[in-house]
Design an enzyme around this catalytic site. Structure first.
Site, short mmCIF file in Angstrom:
data_model
loop_
_atom_site.label_atom_id
_atom_site.label_comp_id
_atom_site.label_asym_id
_atom_site.label_seq_id
_atom_site.Cartn_x
_atom_site.Cartn_y
_atom_site.Cartn_z
CG LEU A 236 -18.13 -2.10 4.76
CD1 LEU A 236 -17.96 -0.58 4.93
CD2 LEU A 236 -19.37 -2.58 5.51
CE1 TYR B 75 -3.02 -3.03 0.45
CE2 TYR B 75 -3.42 -2.41 2.72
CZ TYR B 75 -3.64 -3.25 1.65
OH TYR B 75 -4.51 -4.31 1.80
NE ARG C 295 -19.71 7.26 4.34
CZ ARG C 295 -19.67 7.20 3.03
NH1 ARG C 295 -18.56 6.82 2.42
NH2 ARG C 295 -20.73 7.50 2.32
CE LYS D 169 -10.76 2.62 1.34
NZ LYS D 169 -10.16 2.60 0.00
N1 LIG Z 1 -5.19 -8.81 2.37
C1 LIG Z 1 -5.80 -8.48 1.25
O1 LIG Z 1 -5.63 -9.14 0.25
C2 LIG Z 1 -6.73 -7.29 1.24
C3 LIG Z 1 -7.46 -7.04 0.08
C4 LIG Z 1 -8.35 -5.97 0.08
C5 LIG Z 1 -8.48 -5.17 1.21
N2 LIG Z 1 -7.72 -5.42 2.33
C6 LIG Z 1 -7.86 -4.57 3.55
O2 LIG Z 1 -9.26 -4.42 3.84
C7 LIG Z 1 -9.53 -3.02 3.99
C8 LIG Z 1 -10.96 -2.71 3.63
O3 LIG Z 1 -11.25 -3.08 2.29
P1 LIG Z 1 -11.68 -2.03 1.18
O4 LIG Z 1 -11.00 -0.77 1.48
O5 LIG Z 1 -11.45 -2.66 -0.14
O6 LIG Z 1 -13.25 -1.91 1.30
P2 LIG Z 1 -14.39 -1.91 2.43
O7 LIG Z 1 -13.84 -1.54 3.75
O8 LIG Z 1 -15.15 -3.18 2.28
O9 LIG Z 1 -15.33 -0.75 1.88
C9 LIG Z 1 -14.84 0.58 1.79
C10 LIG Z 1 -15.88 1.38 1.04
O10 LIG Z 1 -17.05 1.47 1.84
C11 LIG Z 1 -17.33 2.84 2.08
N3 LIG Z 1 -17.77 2.97 3.49
C12 LIG Z 1 -17.09 2.67 4.61
N4 LIG Z 1 -17.83 2.85 5.70
C13 LIG Z 1 -19.03 3.30 5.27
C14 LIG Z 1 -20.24 3.68 5.91
N5 LIG Z 1 -20.36 3.61 7.24
N6 LIG Z 1 -21.28 4.10 5.14
C15 LIG Z 1 -21.18 4.14 3.80
N7 LIG Z 1 -20.08 3.80 3.13
C16 LIG Z 1 -19.00 3.37 3.85
C17 LIG Z 1 -16.05 3.59 1.86
O11 LIG Z 1 -16.33 4.90 1.42
P3 LIG Z 1 -15.45 6.17 1.87
O12 LIG Z 1 -14.00 5.76 1.74
O13 LIG Z 1 -15.89 7.23 0.91
O14 LIG Z 1 -15.83 6.49 3.29
C18 LIG Z 1 -15.41 2.78 0.75
O15 LIG Z 1 -15.95 3.14 -0.51
C19 LIG Z 1 -8.50 -2.36 3.06
O16 LIG Z 1 -8.40 -0.98 3.33
C20 LIG Z 1 -7.28 -3.18 3.38
O17 LIG Z 1 -6.70 -2.71 4.59
C21 LIG Z 1 -6.84 -6.48 2.35
#
Ligand SMILES: NC(=O)c1ccc[n+]([C@@H]2O[C@H](COP(=O)([O-])OP(=O)(O)OC[C@H]3O[C@@H](n4cnc5c(N)ncnc54)[C@H](OP(=O)(O)O)[C@@H]3O)[C@@H](O)[C@H]2O)c1
Length: 252
Positions: free
Chosen positions: A168, A50, A214, A208
């Site tokens: 999410l 990252y 949020r 995230k």
């Molecule tokens: N190990 C791996 O292979 C791997 C792969 C993918 C991800 N990850 C980890 O998992 C973390 C989370 O995954 P992700 O970032 O892909 O997606 P996520 O957390 O599933 O979803 C993030 C999305 O949801 C929105 N969101 C968050 N809280 C919200 C709420 N309360 N109401 C409405 N919308 C909301 C965010 O918008 P805003 O940003 O506009 O608030 C963003 O668009 C990553 O940051 C990373 O650390 C690890």
């Protein structure tokens, strides 16, 4: 706030709700991680991939985490000889030792060697908990067959905690009609319903979010009840591989 923790198979604990930092705009990372820590998060997910460990590290001074529970860097060292350098680089940029260090991806031809190197680093006291991410059962069986220790995450069947990245669905699941209907019934947001579902299953999550409200809303996903019926309705939105939001690892 006292966060629920999940026991890992090595005797350590991980706070169930974490904060994800993947694809976070660089200038915002330090501020948003700081907001998350002030809100009460004690589990931050980052990775060398990252390219934000230095910014995360600025927000996570060791003094903020007297119980040493912050920092859960996933990592992607591609070969055994690179593991020590990767750990040194992570520790240098974070300014603290990560509590849990993961192989980010089962890169063909390298992951078994990388796992042996992580175990050595743990035995040397350089790492506390070690785990893997995106490993299929075949990858896990390969590293366990090598006589390796069990990773601290990622396969429930094998007694390994399952950590839910993109809990999410990278935002996509927030638009699901079933989730919206459950959310209306329980008087909570769709994000809270999804996170509560994960928490009730016992999985650590790391949503995230890009703004304080949020970030706090997601943390407040553990103080309401989803009935068995709500859990079943939510279970039914599972689309298996069709619902995957990230790339699919190759078979072992
Ligand atoms: N190990 C791996 O292979 C791997 C792969 C993918 C991800 N990850 C980890 O998992 C973390 C989370 O995954 P992700 O970032 O892909 O997606 P996520 O957390 O599933 O979803 C993030 C999305 O949801 C929105 N969101 C968050 N809280 C919200 C709420 N309360 N109401 C409405 N919308 C909301 C965010 O918008 P805003 O940003 O506009 O608030 C963003 O668009 C990553 O940051 C990373 O650390 C690890």
């Amino acid at each position: 706030m006292l966060l629920d923790t999940i026991p890992l198979n090595d005797g350590c604990q991980i706070p169930q709700i974490g904060f994800g930092t993947c694809l976070m705009p660089s200038p915002d990372t330090e501020r948003l991680v700081g907001t998350a820590l002030v809100a009460g998060y004690r589990h931050i997910d980052t990775a060398r991939y990252y390219r934000n460990e230095a910014r995360v590290g600025k927000a996570v001074p060791p003094v903020t985490c007297p119980e040493n529970r912050c920092g859960s860097p996933a990592n992607c060292p591609s070969a055994r000889t690179h593991v020590r350098q990767a750990i040194d680089a992570s520790v240098g940029e974070l300014g603290t030792h990560p509590d849990l260090y993961l192989i980010h991806w089962p890169q063909q031809g390298h992951y078994a060697q990388t796992w042996r190197a992580l175990q050595e680093a743990q035995a040397d006291g350089r790492l506390r908990s070690v785990g893997v991410s995106d490993f299929h059962r075949g990858h896990l069986e390969r590293i366990l067959g090598d006589g390796g220790i069990r990773p601290a995450v990622n396969c429930a069947d094998l007694g390994i905690a399952v950590q839910a990245w993109s809990p999410l669905g990278a935002g996509a699941v927030l638009r699901d009609r079933t989730i919206a209907s459950v959310a209306q019934d329980v008087g909570r947001s769709s994000a809270q319903v999804i996170l509560r579902w994960h928490l009730r299953r016992g999985d650590p999550v790391m949503p995230k979010a890009g703004a304080g409200p949020r970030i706090r809303e997601n943390l407040a996903s553990d103080d309401f009840v989803l009935s068995p019926g709500d859990m079943t309705r939510t279970d039914r939105i599972d689309r298996g591989e069709r619902g995957r939001s990230g790339p699919r690892p190759a078979a072992a």
